[in-house]
Design a protein around this motif. Sequence first.
Motif, short mmCIF file in Angstrom:
data_model
loop_
_atom_site.label_atom_id
_atom_site.label_comp_id
_atom_site.label_asym_id
_atom_site.label_seq_id
_atom_site.Cartn_x
_atom_site.Cartn_y
_atom_site.Cartn_z
N SER A 256 6.10 0.62 13.26
CA SER A 256 5.41 1.77 12.67
C SER A 256 5.23 2.96 13.60
N GLU B 22 -1.99 -0.83 10.26
CA GLU B 22 -0.66 -0.43 10.66
C GLU B 22 -0.66 0.22 12.04
N GLN C 110 6.57 -3.81 11.18
CA GLN C 110 6.12 -3.01 10.05
C GLN C 110 6.95 -1.73 10.03
N ASN D 278 0.82 -1.21 0.00
CA ASN D 278 0.00 0.00 0.00
C ASN D 278 0.86 1.27 0.00
N GLY E 1 -2.53 -5.19 4.60
CA GLY E 1 -2.37 -3.82 5.08
C GLY E 1 -3.57 -2.91 4.92
N GLY E 2 -3.31 -1.61 5.21
CA GLY E 2 -4.34 -0.60 5.08
C GLY E 2 -5.44 -0.74 6.11
N TYR F 295 2.67 -0.21 5.78
CA TYR F 295 1.24 -0.50 5.69
C TYR F 295 0.94 -1.99 5.50
N SER F 296 1.85 -2.71 4.85
CA SER F 296 1.51 -4.04 4.37
C SER F 296 2.23 -5.17 5.08
#
Length: 464
Positions: A343, A316, A325, A264, A311-312, A285-286
Motif C-alpha cells: 500500500s 492499511e 495489500q 472497502n 480493513g479500514g 484496504y481489506s
Amino acid sequence: MPRSWMILPATLVFSLGSSVQADDWPQWLGPRRDGIWRETGIIDKFPASGPKVLWRSPIGAGYAGPAVAGGRVFITDRVLNEGARNDPNPFSKKSVPGKERVLCLDEKTGDAIWKHEYDCTYEVSYPSGPRTTPVAQDGKVWTLGTMGNLLCLDAKTGDVVWAKDLRKEYDAPEQTWGFSASPLVDGAKLICLVGGKGSTVVAFHKDTGKELWRALSAPAAGYCPPVIVDGAGRRQLIVFHPQAVHGLDPETGEVYWTEKFRVNANLTVPMPRQVGDLLYLTTFYSGSALLRLNADKPGVTVLWKSKTWQGGNGKEQPDATDGLQSIIPTPIVQDGYLYGICSYGELRCIKLENDARIWETTKATTGGDKVRWANAFLIPNGDRCFLWNEKGDLIIARLSPHGYEELSRAHLLQATNTMAMQGGRTWPVIWSHPAFAQKCMFARNDKEIICVSLAAENVRGIRN
C-alpha cells in the motif's frame, strides 16, 4: 534463483490475423493474461546511455495501457474540449466535457494509422482518461471507456463494427473511478464487468455485440479484470467484485460458487492469481486471502485471510499491514512465494502458504520513504523481472526469497499525471501498465507513447 514463474492456464490465444503471434501483447497482461513476457534474446543490462528509444508519438491523457498486435499499437486517450479543465482535486466528480479516442499506430514507426473519437463527458474521480487496455484479435479491436462506452472496431480501418453505452443499456450504478476492468475475449465471447441488477458481468458476442448472458448483482462492479482459470476439471470464470468472489461457467454465466468478501471503498483492482489449485486475492484496504479450488466439484475453501481483511480504520497504514495489500498492480508468484507492491510502495516477498512476510524494500518505487499508493508493475522474463515504476524508470532485477537484487535501471519517460494526492500534496506519476512485444517495451504517459528496444542484439549496435 527463480526457476520458473507460475502461469495461468493458456486458455486464450490472440492475434490480429489468423496465425498465432507469440511475441505480441494483444490484451491486458499479455497473450495469456498472466503478465509474463516470454520472448527470448532480451537485454541483460542497460548500456550507460540507456536502451534505445525507437520512436515517440504524441497522445492525450489516460491510464490505459497499450495493446500490440499484428504490427499495430492500439491505445486509448482523452482530450478536453476547448476551455474545459479537470478539477485539481482528483476526488472531485465535476462534469468535464471532452472526447475519448482510440488510436492505432504503426508498431515500427509510431506513425498514426487511424483514429476514432467520440464525445465523452466525465463525472468520475481521477478524470485523466480511459483505464482499460484494448483487446486485439482476428481483425478487430475492442475498447471500454471510462464512462462505459464499449466499442468493437475494425482493426485495419477504425470503422465501428458495433457499439454500446453500458450505463444506459444496463442502468449500471456509478463507478467512482469509472469503468476500469479490462475486457476479456474468450472464444466468441467478450466478457465485461458492467454493473446493475443481474448484470454485474455480461458476455457479448464479440463480432455482433449481441448479449449472450448476464449474471450477478452487486452494488458496485469494482475494477478487477475477469480471468479464466482451471479448477475441478473445468474452466471457471473468476469475477471479483467488492462484495464477493465468484466462479462462473464462462459459456453460460451459471454461478458455480460464491465466497463473500467485503472490500472497502469498492477497491477490487488487482486480478486474482491462480497458483496450481490455489487462488490468491489482494486489495488495498481489506487485505489479502488465499482460496483452494476444490478438486471434485466447483467451489473453494478459504485457507487464510490476512488479519487486515476487514480493513479500514487505518489498517492499511504501513505499520499495520501484515501480508500484501496492493491497490494497483497484480502480483506475481514463483516457487511458493509471491512478489507485489504493497500500500505504500513496499515491494514485498510473501510466503504464499501462510501469508508470512519474508522481506520488503522501497528501492523499486520511491527509493526511500514509504509513500501512499507508490507503484511499480512487475513483468517476469526468464529468471529476471522487469519493473516499470511510476517515475518512468524501467528496472531489471532478480527477485527471490533472499531479497531484491537490482541489475540495471534506466529513466525512460517523464511522469506527467498529477492525480496522486496525500495530505493535500500532489506529485506526478505514471500509472499505466506497459506492453512488452517484438523485443520492445511500449509505455505511455499523458503526453506521449514510446517504443523502447530491449533486444540484446541492439546493445551490440545491431538492429532487429
